[in-house]
Design an enzyme around this catalytic site. Structure first.
Site, short mmCIF file in Angstrom:
data_model
loop_
_atom_site.label_atom_id
_atom_site.label_comp_id
_atom_site.label_asym_id
_atom_site.label_seq_id
_atom_site.Cartn_x
_atom_site.Cartn_y
_atom_site.Cartn_z
CG ASN A 216 -0.29 -0.18 2.65
OD1 ASN A 216 0.53 0.84 2.71
ND2 ASN A 216 -0.55 -1.26 3.10
CG ASP A 285 -6.63 -4.89 6.07
OD1 ASP A 285 -6.17 -5.25 7.45
OD2 ASP A 285 -7.01 -4.28 5.66
CE LYS A 295 7.15 -11.97 -14.50
NZ LYS A 295 7.66 -11.26 -15.66
N PRO A 313 -2.51 -11.93 10.61
CG PRO A 313 -0.54 -12.23 11.19
CD PRO A 313 -1.33 -12.47 10.20
CG ASP A 314 -5.21 -6.73 14.40
OD1 ASP A 314 -4.54 -6.19 15.33
OD2 ASP A 314 -6.39 -6.38 13.81
CB ILE A 315 0.53 -6.82 14.45
CG1 ILE A 315 1.03 -7.68 13.18
CG2 ILE A 315 2.02 -6.56 15.50
CD1 ILE A 315 1.90 -6.91 12.25
CE LYS A 347 -10.06 0.40 11.69
NZ LYS A 347 -9.33 1.14 10.56
N1 CTP Z 1 -2.91 -3.26 12.63
C1 CTP Z 1 -2.16 -4.51 12.99
N2 CTP Z 1 -2.18 -5.68 12.28
C2 CTP Z 1 -3.00 -5.79 11.14
C3 CTP Z 1 -3.78 -4.83 10.84
C4 CTP Z 1 -4.11 -3.73 11.52
O1 CTP Z 1 -1.23 -4.41 13.71
N3 CTP Z 1 -3.13 -6.94 10.43
C5 CTP Z 1 -2.90 -2.16 13.51
C6 CTP Z 1 -2.26 -1.04 12.67
O2 CTP Z 1 -0.98 -0.73 12.61
C7 CTP Z 1 -3.07 0.11 13.28
C8 CTP Z 1 -4.65 -0.45 13.57
O3 CTP Z 1 -4.32 -1.94 13.88
O4 CTP Z 1 -2.75 0.50 14.52
C9 CTP Z 1 -5.49 -0.18 12.78
O5 CTP Z 1 -5.17 -0.45 11.44
P1 CTP Z 1 -5.99 -0.15 10.20
O6 CTP Z 1 -5.32 -0.88 8.94
O7 CTP Z 1 -6.73 1.34 10.10
O8 CTP Z 1 -7.35 -1.08 10.33
P2 CTP Z 1 -7.79 -2.58 10.11
O9 CTP Z 1 -7.57 -3.22 11.42
O10 CTP Z 1 -6.75 -3.09 8.95
O11 CTP Z 1 -9.23 -2.49 9.92
P3 CTP Z 1 -10.07 -1.90 8.20
O12 CTP Z 1 -9.11 -2.72 7.31
O13 CTP Z 1 -11.23 -2.61 8.53
O14 CTP Z 1 -9.95 -0.63 8.43
#
Ligand code: CTP
Length: 408
Positions: A216, A285, A295, A313-315, A347
């Site tokens: 991104n 995400d 490739k 994973p959501d860190i 969030k």
């Molecule tokens: N974050 C994270 N790990 C992920 C996704 C997000 O640690 N896999 C953390 C980001 O660093 C930020 C917060 O969660 O501090 C929110 O990230 P954001 O990208 O705004 O939200 P998402 O959780 O990805 O939700 P959405 O895609 O619905 O906006």
């Protein structure tokens, strides 16, 4: 790089003692002036062998002072006047001989005299040593450096690298931009002294095959600014950075990662050793369910590959769910395109963190300025648009105020 006005109205005495690094002091004075400082240059006899007062006067916009017998001072007390008016004295370069004079409390020349005569509580002394590596390593120099530190001086550097004499080693003066940053940092309040801060920054890169991936527009600038601001505030900072092209802020330990899973692997074992975790990274995400080892090639039929994605994973949420004894105080960011506060609040709940910092993604990615809204259980606070480093310092202030130590 210190931006314009970061040293606005700071009165700096810039002292030069003898050494080839004097040529860097010309650029240093420019940087200090550009950052808004009022610079009074003081030179020793030896310094004038390397660079002329004319150069330093032109760049500082002030006549250079070189002697305690300078009759221009109405009371003939340059050593008193200069140190009473200064917010700090920076000696760059500080030669081995000059440091030895300071260690002994000698006052053979104006520069050493004014260091000795400065009000020690009010006028800090910073030294940027510059000398041959053998001179730096000599026990006498090391003894003198330890003594001037014990007497309250702050020693900046030296750096290691190529030396003018052709040798390689410790003893190079820090570069002008580094010294300017050090001075800016020196003046910041030490609100996070003794705290350990872990920060994620930048995008992640999720490989599709060896040459392509999903990523991104995050530039990492906000996270790097925060790392710098936390380090300036006295914290020990670990910065886990996705793929970005940014220099590491001074005094910050950096760990480079690529994918979200690598970022998690870098963060999770370190989180318990940190007091505060700030997740500024724009973590992808989703990632391709399996990255091709070769490739992906077009087959000429016009068919596109079927990319199966799985969730990363959501860190932040993972760290926020650690057991209380291992869990740092967590701050999340929310990068949104619309309905900022509503999404940030959502969030806050979903990730179980005490503070979310909201910003509009498309308006901030890659820019040097940003606008933030802080969302917590009590409400919202907007921070006015400003440079990312200004906002980062403001955020550090807020974090230091609200931070609750483990088990509190
Ligand atoms: N974050 C994270 N790990 C992920 C996704 C997000 O640690 N896999 C953390 C980001 O660093 C930020 C917060 O969660 O501090 C929110 O990230 P954001 O990208 O705004 O939200 P998402 O959780 O990805 O939700 P959405 O895609 O619905 O906006």
């Amino acid at each position: 790089m210190a931006s314009e006005f970061e040293l606005r109205n700071r009165r700096i005495v810039l002292g030069l003692s003898g050494g080839i690094a004097c040529y860097k002091s010309a650029e240093l004075v420019r940087e200090l002036v550009r950052a808004g400082a009022r610079v009074q240059v003081v030179m020793t006899e030896a310094a004038m062998q390397f660079i002329t007062p004319v150069t330093m006067q032109a760049l500082s916009g002030q006549p250079v002072v070189t002697s305690q017998w300078d009759a221009r001072e109405p009371n003939n007390m340059a050593h008193i006047n200069l140190s009473r008016e200064a917010d700090a004295i920076l000696v760059a370069p500080a030669s081995a001989d000059f440091i030895a004079q300071l260690a002994l409390g000698r006052a053979d020349e104006l520069l050493a005299l004014l260091c000795l005569a400065r009000p020690i509580e009010r006028c800090p002394l910073l030294l940027a040593p510059a000398m041959n590596r053998e001179m730096w390593a000599h026990p006498a120099t090391q003894r003198n450096v330890a003594q001037v530190k014990a007497d309250g001086a702050t020693v900046l550097g030296p750096a290691a690298g190529d030396q003018a004499c052709g040798e390689i080693g410790d003893g190079r003066m820090l570069e002008p931009l580094e010294l300017c940053d050090e001075l800016v940092a020196f003046f910041q309040p030490k609100r996070l002294a003794g705290r350990r801060v872990l920060i994620t920054a930048g995008p992640t890169f999720e490989a599709i095959d060896p040459v392509r991936g999903i990523t991104n527009h995050s530039s990492g600038k906000m996270g790097f600014a925060l790392a710098r601001a936390a380090a300036e505030a006295g914290a020990q900072v670990t910065l886990v950075a996705g793929p970005v092209h940014l220099p590491t802020p001074r005094q910050v330990r950096r760990i480079d990662v690529g994918s979200a899973r690598e970022m998690l692997d870098a963060v999770l074992p370190r989180a318990p050793q940190h007091d505060i975790f700030v997740a500024t990274a724009a973590v992808a995400d989703w990632r391709p369910a399996s990255a091709g080892e070769q490739k992906l090639k077009k087959d000429g039929s016009g068919r596109v590959p079927n990319l199966e994605l799985v969730e990363n994973p959501d860190i932040l949420a993972t760290v926020a769910r650690l057991p209380a004894g291992d869990r740092p105080w967590c701050v999340g960011f929310a990068a949104e395109s619309h309905d900022l506060v509503r999404h940030a609040r959502e969030k806050l709940q979903r990730k179980g963190v005490p503070l979310i910092v909201g910003n509009i993604g498309p308006a901030t990615f890659g820019r040097d300025e940003n606008q933030l809204v802080l969302v917590d259980a009590a409400g919202e606070v907007e921070l006015a648009p400003a440079s990312k480093i200004t906002l980062a310092r403001e955020l550090v202030r807020v974090i230091a105020e609200r931070f609750e130590p483990r088990g509190a």
